[in-house]
Write a protein that holds these residues in place. Structure first.
Motif, PDB file in Angstrom:
ATOM      1  N   ILE A   5       0.934  -1.083  -0.170  1.00  0.00           N
ATOM      2  CA  ILE A   5       0.078  -0.123   0.112  1.00  0.00           C
ATOM      3  C   ILE A   5       0.965   1.201  -0.256  1.00  0.00           C
ATOM      4  O   ILE A   5       1.948   1.408   0.695  1.00  0.00           O
ATOM      5  N   LEU A  30       1.207   4.605   1.461  1.00  0.00           N
ATOM      6  CA  LEU A  30       0.741   5.512   2.388  1.00  0.00           C
ATOM      7  C   LEU A  30       0.539   7.168   2.166  1.00  0.00           C
ATOM      8  O   LEU A  30      -0.153   7.777   2.717  1.00  0.00           O
ATOM      9  N   LYS A  63      -0.979   8.425  -0.016  1.00  0.00           N
ATOM     10  CA  LYS A  63      -2.326   8.751  -0.499  1.00  0.00           C
ATOM     11  C   LYS A  63      -3.056   9.076   0.832  1.00  0.00           C
ATOM     12  O   LYS A  63      -3.983   9.766   0.907  1.00  0.00           O
ATOM     13  N   TYR A  64      -2.793   8.188   1.786  1.00  0.00           N
ATOM     14  CA  TYR A  64      -3.418   8.527   2.952  1.00  0.00           C
ATOM     15  C   TYR A  64      -2.938   9.749   3.667  1.00  0.00           C
ATOM     16  O   TYR A  64      -3.621  10.318   4.466  1.00  0.00           O
ATOM     17  N   ALA A  90      -4.769  12.588   2.508  1.00  0.00           N
ATOM     18  CA  ALA A  90      -6.070  12.719   3.029  1.00  0.00           C
ATOM     19  C   ALA A  90      -6.013  13.232   4.282  1.00  0.00           C
ATOM     20  O   ALA A  90      -6.838  14.011   4.740  1.00  0.00           O
ATOM     21  N   TRP A  91      -5.034  12.939   5.057  1.00  0.00           N
ATOM     22  CA  TRP A  91      -4.913  13.285   6.667  1.00  0.00           C
ATOM     23  C   TRP A  91      -4.625  14.869   6.572  1.00  0.00           C
ATOM     24  O   TRP A  91      -5.063  15.586   7.405  1.00  0.00           O
ATOM     25  N   GLU A 119      -7.895  16.992   4.494  1.00  0.00           N
ATOM     26  CA  GLU A 119      -9.244  17.031   5.459  1.00  0.00           C
ATOM     27  C   GLU A 119      -8.887  17.801   6.842  1.00  0.00           C
ATOM     28  O   GLU A 119      -8.225  17.487   7.322  1.00  0.00           O
ATOM     29  N   ASP A 176     -10.738   6.934   2.778  1.00  0.00           N
ATOM     30  CA  ASP A 176      -9.190   6.759   2.853  1.00  0.00           C
ATOM     31  C   ASP A 176      -8.956   7.107   4.340  1.00  0.00           C
ATOM     32  O   ASP A 176      -8.103   6.489   5.124  1.00  0.00           O
ATOM     33  N   LEU A 177      -9.341   8.349   4.791  1.00  0.00           N
ATOM     34  CA  LEU A 177      -8.977   8.809   6.030  1.00  0.00           C
ATOM     35  C   LEU A 177      -9.648   7.838   7.013  1.00  0.00           C
ATOM     36  O   LEU A 177      -9.052   7.738   8.262  1.00  0.00           O
ATOM     37  N   LEU A 229     -10.358   4.797   6.901  1.00  0.00           N
ATOM     38  CA  LEU A 229      -9.440   3.627   6.963  1.00  0.00           C
ATOM     39  C   LEU A 229      -8.042   3.794   7.814  1.00  0.00           C
ATOM     40  O   LEU A 229      -7.649   3.053   8.671  1.00  0.00           O
ATOM     41  N   LEU A 230      -7.645   5.082   7.453  1.00  0.00           N
ATOM     42  CA  LEU A 230      -6.269   5.441   8.022  1.00  0.00           C
ATOM     43  C   LEU A 230      -6.369   5.401   9.664  1.00  0.00           C
ATOM     44  O   LEU A 230      -5.717   4.982  10.682  1.00  0.00           O
ATOM     45  N   TYR A 231      -7.472   6.115  10.240  1.00  0.00           N
ATOM     46  CA  TYR A 231      -7.793   6.291  11.542  1.00  0.00           C
ATOM     47  C   TYR A 231      -7.963   5.030  12.152  1.00  0.00           C
ATOM     48  O   TYR A 231      -7.477   4.470  13.196  1.00  0.00           O
ATOM     49  N   ILE A 239      -3.881  -1.698   6.787  1.00  0.00           N
ATOM     50  CA  ILE A 239      -4.808  -1.211   5.726  1.00  0.00           C
ATOM     51  C   ILE A 239      -5.084  -2.340   4.664  1.00  0.00           C
ATOM     52  O   ILE A 239      -6.188  -2.291   4.197  1.00  0.00           O
ATOM     53  N   GLN A 279      -8.827  -3.805   3.867  1.00  0.00           N
ATOM     54  CA  GLN A 279      -9.497  -3.358   2.484  1.00  0.00           C
ATOM     55  C   GLN A 279     -10.404  -4.554   1.915  1.00  0.00           C
ATOM     56  O   GLN A 279     -10.014  -5.590   2.182  1.00  0.00           O
TER      57      GLN A 279
END
Lengths: 240, 165
Positions: free
Chosen positions: A2, A4, A6-7, A10-11, A14, B104-105, B107-109, B161, B165
């Motif tokens: 994966i 990261l 991309k995440y 997003a963090w 947002e 995405d967020l 999933l990250l949390y 992650i 998924q």
């Protein structure tokens, strides 16, 4: 694998919408809230117990002047007062040793190690002293009961002494066990954080050494206090 | 508010401006709404107590992250006795993740909730693009250690992650 990034994007993009924004009034109220940090809670407990011991001391002094005089009694009251004052002195010393931590100046590891070191060096040693308040409360309460019922301490046999001794020992042991359990529960959480931070390092290994020393010190202090308690009971018996 | 000193007003304004930090740390470290409230309260209290020592050598947000993370990591709770191990796996259910987040967020949390507290701090600071030196200073580790740990944590996070998924 994966990606990261991309995440991470997003963090960063947002805004964190979780929770309702705090108002100025709420922030102001939180600035004056009571801390739940373990060191602050311990400081509060220590101060409360100091006040409790001071009240017990006053009650013991009042009783000393109201009870009919017998030759051995002054020694008994002096020993009780010395034990209470000595305990208070020890607690005041511990109170001064509680570190005032600044989380803005120290690193996480330093804060954790400082807190753990305080627990092992001072907290466990003062527990039997704090637990002694319960035993003294039981003893002075019993003496007041006898005073109000009989106007003096009536002659007592071994069975009376046994009941008194069991009461004293129970209040002492239960209080000690409860506080040791509570302290250990918090310390385990902090030690877990240190292990997470420094796996197999010197700091993590030194925790084991501190724990061993703490157990040894607590056992020795407990034995000394139990011997002292037994001598104290013997003295009471001599007065009865 | 009436009766507030200038320093209190300044502090409140700064906290209001950086509330996002409180919410992020609350979402990462607390398992329930009650936990979040407790943690938020403790963080604000610690920030206020430490504020007189804040000399402005670093940005307020940097200092706030340091105090907030230190508070979150060293904060112990009575009621957490049985939850520490069991909730780590199911923490996702109530970490304060709202539907306002992108997938995405979310999933990250959820994945971060499966890391231990120190790993969460390292990854959180990495997500905020803090330099290794700052992460090391905040946590009390060496820069090299941070770098090594970060590689491992990122791999662990990616694996979590992937399984989610």
């Amino acid at each position: 694998m994966i990606d990261l990034e991309k995440y991470k994007t997003a963090w960063q993009l947002e805004s964190p919408p979780t929770g309702r924004p705090l108002t100025d009034r709420e922030i102001h109220a939180l600035m004056r809230a009571t801390s739940k940090h373990i060191l602050v809670r311990f400081r509060r407990g220590l101060v409360f117990d100091l006040i409790f011991k001071a009240v017990l001391l006053v009650l013991a002094v009042v009783l000393a002047f109201r009870m009919p005089f017998t030759p051995g009694r002054p020694a008994f009251y002096l020993i009780a007062a010395a034990l209470l004052i000595g305990g208070m002195g020890w607690q005041l010393r511990t109170l001064r040793r509680i570190p005032r931590q600044d989380p803005g100046a120290l690193s996480t590891l330093d804060l954790l190690l400082q807190c753990i070191a305080f627990y092992y060096r001072y907290y466990y040693r003062v527990i039997p002293v704090m637990a002694g308040s319960g035993a003294f409360f039981f003893l002075i309460g019993s003496l007041y009961y006898l005073y109000f019922k009989y106007g003096d301490i009536p002659p007592a046999g071994w069975d009376d002494l046994l009941v008194l001794g069991i009461g004293l020992a129970l209040s002492f042991v239960l209080s000690t066990v409860a506080q040791v359990w509570q302290g250990s529960f918090h310390i385990r959480q902090l030690e877990e954080r240190v292990r997470e931070m420094e796996e197999h390092s010197l700091s993590a290994r030194s925790l084991e050494t501190q724990r061993t020393q703490m157990i040894r010190n607590t056992v020795l202090t407990g034995i000394a206090l139990i011997i002292g308690l037994l001598l104290f009971l013997y003295l009471i018996y001599q007065q009865m | 508010m009436p009766g507030e000193s200038a320093i209190e007003q300044e502090f409140i304004a700064r906290i209001r401006q950086h509330q996002g930090i409180l919410h992020k740390i609350g979402a990462v470290y607390a398992h329930s709404a009650a936990d979040r409230e407790d943690l938020q309260q403790e963080i604000i209290l610690q920030l206020w107590k430490s504020y007189p020592a804040f000399r402005g050598k670093s940005a307020f947000s940097t200092w706030m992250y340091r105090v907030a993370l230190n508070t979150a990591i060293t904060f112990t709770r009575k009621a957490a006795f049985f939850r520490e191990h069991t909730e780590r796996l199911s923490a996702a259910a109530d970490v304060g993740i709202t539907t306002e987040y992108s997938e995405d967020l979310k999933l990250l949390y959820l994945a971060i909730a499966r890391l231990n507290k120190v790993e969460r701090a390292i990854i959180l600071l990495w997500l905020e693009e803090k330099p290794y030196q700052e992460i090391a200073d905040t946590l009390g580790m060496t820069e090299k250690n941070v770098s090594v740990r970060l590689v491992r944590i990122k791999a662990k996070l990616a694996a979590i992650i992937e399984t989610m998924q």
